[in-house]
Design an enzyme around this catalytic site. Structure first.
Site, PDB file in Angstrom:
ATOM      1  N   GLU B  48       0.834  -1.212   0.000  1.00 35.19           N
ATOM      2  CA  GLU B  48       0.000   0.000   0.000  1.00 35.19           C
ATOM      3  C   GLU B  48       0.866   1.259   0.000  1.00 35.19           C
ATOM      4  OE1 GLU B  48      -3.069  -0.222  -0.544  1.00 35.19           O
ATOM      5  OE2 GLU B  48      -3.529  -2.285   0.047  1.00 35.19           O
ATOM      6  N   ASN B  52       1.212   3.907  -3.106  1.00 37.18           N
ATOM      7  CA  ASN B  52       0.882   5.331  -2.954  1.00 37.18           C
ATOM      8  C   ASN B  52       2.006   6.240  -3.429  1.00 37.18           C
ATOM      9  OD1 ASN B  52      -1.642   4.826  -2.024  1.00 37.18           O
ATOM     10  ND2 ASN B  52      -1.222   5.333   0.128  1.00 37.18           N
ATOM     11  N   ARG B 104      -9.888   4.584  -7.462  1.00 37.24           N
ATOM     12  CA  ARG B 104      -9.226   3.901  -6.356  1.00 37.24           C
ATOM     13  C   ARG B 104     -10.149   3.786  -5.147  1.00 37.24           C
ATOM     14  NH1 ARG B 104      -4.283   2.396  -6.898  1.00 37.24           N
ATOM     15  NH2 ARG B 104      -3.958   2.396  -4.666  1.00 37.24           N
TER      16      ARG B 104
END
Ligand SMILES: Nc1ncnc2c1ncn2[C@@H]1O[C@H](COP(=O)(O)OP(=O)(O)O)[C@@H](O)[C@H]1O
Ligand SMILES: Nc1ncnc2c1ncn2[C@@H]1O[C@H](COP(=O)(O)OP(=O)(O)O)[C@@H](O)[C@H]1O
Lengths: 107, 143, 143, 107
Positions: B48, B52, B104
């Site tokens: 994650e 990002n 997203r």
């Protein structure tokens, strides 16, 4: 990284998903499933995740995207073969509140 | 001779580097007494954070993602940094389901939080973002 | 956005980091069209280079081992550097069965040479050593 | 990283080596085998490498060290279960000129 195989089964397209579903493989997932739905002319999809070894929020997003798309066409989607390995991520994501998550046997 | 235990990994902001980053931190974490399920959680959290950096931090121009890990008093400490666009409102960004990208899920920070013991986010618009996560093996007694 | 393809890994000179280094480079190499047997060869070559940095380079005091890899014209290029004691006589060090440590085989450089296409060794006593290996997937046509 | 299991078989100590044999695990390999040889009071060793997934020159050195030690005691050593995965390293090292390397079946 990601392998998909398809077979048609009683009006449902069954997609077996093998490998890792993340930001890099999500576009492949999306495109290959779209192709297969078009080719088989069905609006019912079973995702078999038995051999999915990794998923994160980008991967869950890709699954949810397929769900939304089919729902818009009055289609259906099921998720089966959810192993202990990926279950925590799917449960945390809330996907289970939208699509029933059917477990893999003995996993 | 043996030195303290850490790793630093630098990768360009490519989507196919996300998998490499989580494999490396997973392999590093394996020297602590984590269960396989905990190692999976660490991999998701790292995935994650690095996603990002690639997708948000470097959305305008590519750059370097820096992943550091070390062991501190029996805990794993992982930080992921980019020198990308930064985050205007960190509290809002951390809210579940908040995303600046329509397709997203906005669940990245929620996953990082759930799968680590502590999460801190430092960011400055125009300067970049550093996410820091700590995790202690659960079946181990503290000390 | 996508940038050029490389990785930089920094690890302290610990023997248990040798495995981590070879796993990382093996995972990076997997994006080229190598066979599993070739990936194994790469892992052995990296293992030898990183072992040498830890065992020989930093025999006096610990330090950082830096592992870089990138893809250049379809080839994998890996370099392993230390800022350790350096090598007095590189030609002698590269001879099969030569070792300055009695219990060791002296086969590290021979393995690196056999398992890569090209090997170069740069070293300065007191400054450190950099080993650079290149390897091209064999069943691929050049171009 | 490295697991060893032992059983005695007709005057030979059979050591099954599982995992990775490198500079970090070589000292463990050496110590555990020494212990087992002492405990079983034998000087004949079979190394079964079927489940060895990685070896480099430090690992080969550790095997050769066991060979030399046993040879000095007029003992014997055999290496069996050499898979395709580790064979290139063992052959390149010249270990095969000192100890016969017996292949793993079907590998
Ligand atoms: N490294 C970063 N650089 C810039 N913005 C970021 C970064 N990480 C997160 N953000 C911002 O925080 C928001 C929420 O992030 P997250 O919870 O991971 O969800 P998602 O990635 O699905 O958008 C992102 O949409 C983005 O606007
Ligand atoms: N990174 C290094 N720093 C200092 N000396 C080195 C380094 N790498 C190799 N050497 C020297 O070269 C010799 C031969 O290396 P090698 O062929 O790998 O065999 P071995 O590691 O078994 O000694 C070593 O014994 C050592 O003296």
């Amino acid at each position: 990284m990601l392998k998909l195989s398809f077979r048609q089964d009683n009006g449902w397209l069954r997609a077996s998903v093998q490998g890792e579903l993340d930001v890099a493989s999500a576009p492949v997932f999306r495109a290959r499933i779209q192709e297969a739905l078009d080719e088989h002319q069905v609006r019912r999809l079973v995702l078999d995740l038995r051999d999915l070894t990794f998923i994160d929020s980008s991967g869950v997003g890709a699954i949810l995207g397929r769900y939304r798309q089919l729902a818009a066409l009055r289609g259906e989607m099921r998720v089966v073969g959810v192993s202990a390995r990926i279950r925590p991520v799917l449960e945390l994501s809330g996907l289970g509140r939208i699509v029933p998550l059917e477990r893999a046997q003995g996993r | 001779m043996n030195a303290a235990d850490y790793m630093i990994l630098e990768l360009p902001s490519r989507e196919d580097n996300v998998a490499l980053a989580r494999v490396v931190v997973g392999a590093f974490a394996a020297r602590l007494d984590f269960t396989l399920a905990e190692i999976e959680e660490i991999k998701v959290a790292v995935s994650e954070a690095v996603t990002n950096a690639v997708v948000h931090g470097y959305r305008e121009s590519p750059g370097v993602v820096r992943i550091q890990a070390h062991v501190d008093d029996g805990r794993l400490v992982v930080s992921v940094s980019d020198r990308g666009v930064g985050i205007e409102d960190i509290a809002q960004a951390r809210e579940p389901a908040f995303s600046t990208v329509p397709e997203r899920m906005g669940m990245g920070f929620a996953f990082m939080e759930s799968f680590s013991d502590e999460l801190s986010v430092e960011s400055m618009p125009g300067q970049g973002t550093t996410v820091r996560m700590t995790k202690r093996p659960q079946h181990r007694t503290v000390g």
